[in-house]
Scaffold this motif. Structure first.
Motif, mmCIF file in Angstrom:
data_model
loop_
_atom_site.group_PDB
_atom_site.id
_atom_site.type_symbol
_atom_site.label_atom_id
_atom_site.label_comp_id
_atom_site.label_asym_id
_atom_site.label_seq_id
_atom_site.Cartn_x
_atom_site.Cartn_y
_atom_site.Cartn_z
ATOM 1 N N ILE A 48 78.417 116.307 46.509
ATOM 2 C CA ILE A 48 77.320 115.386 46.813
ATOM 3 C C ILE A 48 76.202 116.126 47.552
ATOM 4 C CG2 ILE A 48 76.641 113.331 48.113
ATOM 5 C CD1 ILE A 48 78.373 112.617 45.775
ATOM 6 N N GLY A 49 76.569 116.925 48.531
ATOM 7 C CA GLY A 49 75.579 117.657 49.321
ATOM 8 C C GLY A 49 74.747 118.600 48.478
ATOM 9 N N GLU A 50 75.407 119.346 47.589
ATOM 10 C CA GLU A 50 74.671 120.263 46.697
ATOM 11 C C GLU A 50 73.692 119.493 45.820
ATOM 12 O OE1 GLU A 50 77.295 122.498 44.267
ATOM 13 O OE2 GLU A 50 77.913 123.881 45.869
ATOM 14 N N ALA A 51 74.165 118.407 45.250
ATOM 15 C CA ALA A 51 73.305 117.620 44.361
ATOM 16 C C ALA A 51 72.103 117.063 45.122
ATOM 17 C CB ALA A 51 74.108 116.499 43.723
ATOM 18 N N LEU A 52 72.325 116.569 46.327
ATOM 19 C CA LEU A 52 71.227 116.033 47.125
ATOM 20 C C LEU A 52 70.153 117.077 47.382
ATOM 21 C CD1 LEU A 52 73.092 113.829 49.775
ATOM 22 C CD2 LEU A 52 71.524 113.053 48.014
ATOM 23 N N GLU A 53 70.572 118.254 47.805
ATOM 24 C CA GLU A 53 69.605 119.311 48.097
ATOM 25 C C GLU A 53 68.816 119.694 46.844
ATOM 26 O OE1 GLU A 53 68.782 120.482 50.908
ATOM 27 O OE2 GLU A 53 70.393 119.828 52.245
ATOM 28 N N ARG A 54 69.487 119.751 45.719
ATOM 29 C CA ARG A 54 68.831 120.188 44.482
ATOM 30 C C ARG A 54 67.916 119.107 43.905
ATOM 31 N NH1 ARG A 54 73.982 123.584 41.834
ATOM 32 N NH2 ARG A 54 74.212 124.958 43.667
ATOM 33 N N VAL A 55 68.348 117.861 43.965
ATOM 34 C CA VAL A 55 67.483 116.778 43.509
ATOM 35 C C VAL A 55 66.251 116.681 44.409
ATOM 36 C CG1 VAL A 55 67.271 114.276 43.218
ATOM 37 C CG2 VAL A 55 69.320 115.453 42.409
#
Length: 307
Positions: A15-22
């Motif tokens: 979730i954290g990776e996706a948030l940063e990338r989005v």
């Protein structure tokens, strides 16, 4: 063609990776934030949590949770449509949040976002001074969020929803059922007050189309996905508002209150009706262009205002 940002979202594993990338992709894009969020981070949170099937109010403890390949791919797909086609996020997820409640959302109606949410959650206090409101009218209701949320927060009130657009009213009916208030709500297709002649309300709340031609021409691409009928209202944005002001007093109880949103057209409204004693609401959580008028103020000022 996918950008490197969108490709990186598809490869996110938490979730954290996706948030940063989005968030990075949204920051680097030309998208406009104005349909439930006002910044890229909050929009990233909504997008990723929805794709992960997590509650919208999840806290930081979810950051390390894994994302499946399908969830990451879904996030990348929605992000691409958000950036490439400039589709507002609530139309992509099919849901919006307004007044602390979840709403079904699609292109049959504009996306819920009125600052009136703050008023209705407070029971229209301190502006409404009558007995406990028994009847409320949401005029130009669209998908019904203002009137239905009013029914939710005022459990003793009967609420009428009126709009000219049958498609918007069909969405309002869905939201009424999902919120469980359909037993206290009447949904009517009508040109303003036509369907409720002779009826009076304690509160009339209305967020009519109010965008003037200048603002309409300059609106970001996201707004082109919303029904045009729900946005523009003549050269100065006040065509419908003039009709509402002319008719509202006849549909209010003597102690009644009109709550009217005109957004950026508030200055034009004051200029058009200098004789009306508009009270402009100041909101703790942001927003502007909402005024209140009591039934007495409307009745006393109508002759001087030419209504």
């Amino acid at each position: 063609m996918r950008s490197k940002h969108i490709t990186s979202v598809a490869a996110a594993t938490t979730i954290g990776e996706a948030l940063e990338r989005v968030n990075a992709a949204l920051e680097a894009s030309p998208v406009y934030f104005g349909h439930g969020t006002d910044n890229p981070w909050d929009e990233a949170v909504q997008l990723v949590l929805w794709c992960a099937g997590l509650p919208a109010d999840s806290d930081d403890r979810v950051l390390g949770l894994p994302l499946t390949a399908a969830q990451s791919a879904r996030a990348a797909e929605l992000l691409q449509r958000r950036i490439q086609d400039r589709v507002p996020l609530p139309y992509l997820t099919g849901e919006a949040w307004f007044a602390g409640l979840r709403w079904r959302c699609d292109t049959r109606a504009i996306i819920p976002r009125s600052p009136i949410a703050e008023l209705l959650r407070a029971g229209y206090q301190p502006w409404y001074q009558g007995p406990g409101p028994a009847r409320v009218l949401d005029l130009c209701c669209g998908g019904g969020c203002i009137g239905l949320a009013t029914a939710w927060y005022l459990p003793d009130a009967e609420v009428d929803l009126i709009d000219l657009d049958a498609d918007a009213l069909a969405l309002a009916a869905v939201n009424a059922r999902e919120l469980g208030v359909e037993g206290r709500v009447r949904i009517l297709q009508s040109d303003l007050f036509t369907a409720v002649q002779g009826e009076r309300y304690d509160i009339i709340v209305t967020n009519p189309p109010y965008v003037d031609v200048t603002d309409l021409a300059a609106m970001p691409a996201e707004y082109a996905h919303e029904p045009a009928l729900a946005l523009g209202s003549g050269a100065d944005g006040l065509d419908l508002t003039r009709r509402i002001l002319a008719q509202a007093a006849g549909h209010l109880q003597p102690h009644g209150l009109l709550v009217l949103e005109v957004g950026n057209s508030w200055e034009a409204l004051e200029e058009a009706f200098p004789q009306l004693p508009f009270t402009w609401v100041e909101f703790a959580h942001g927003g502007h262009g909402v005024c209140v008028l009591t039934a007495a103020e409307l009745r006393e000022s109508r002759p001087a205002a030419g209504l």
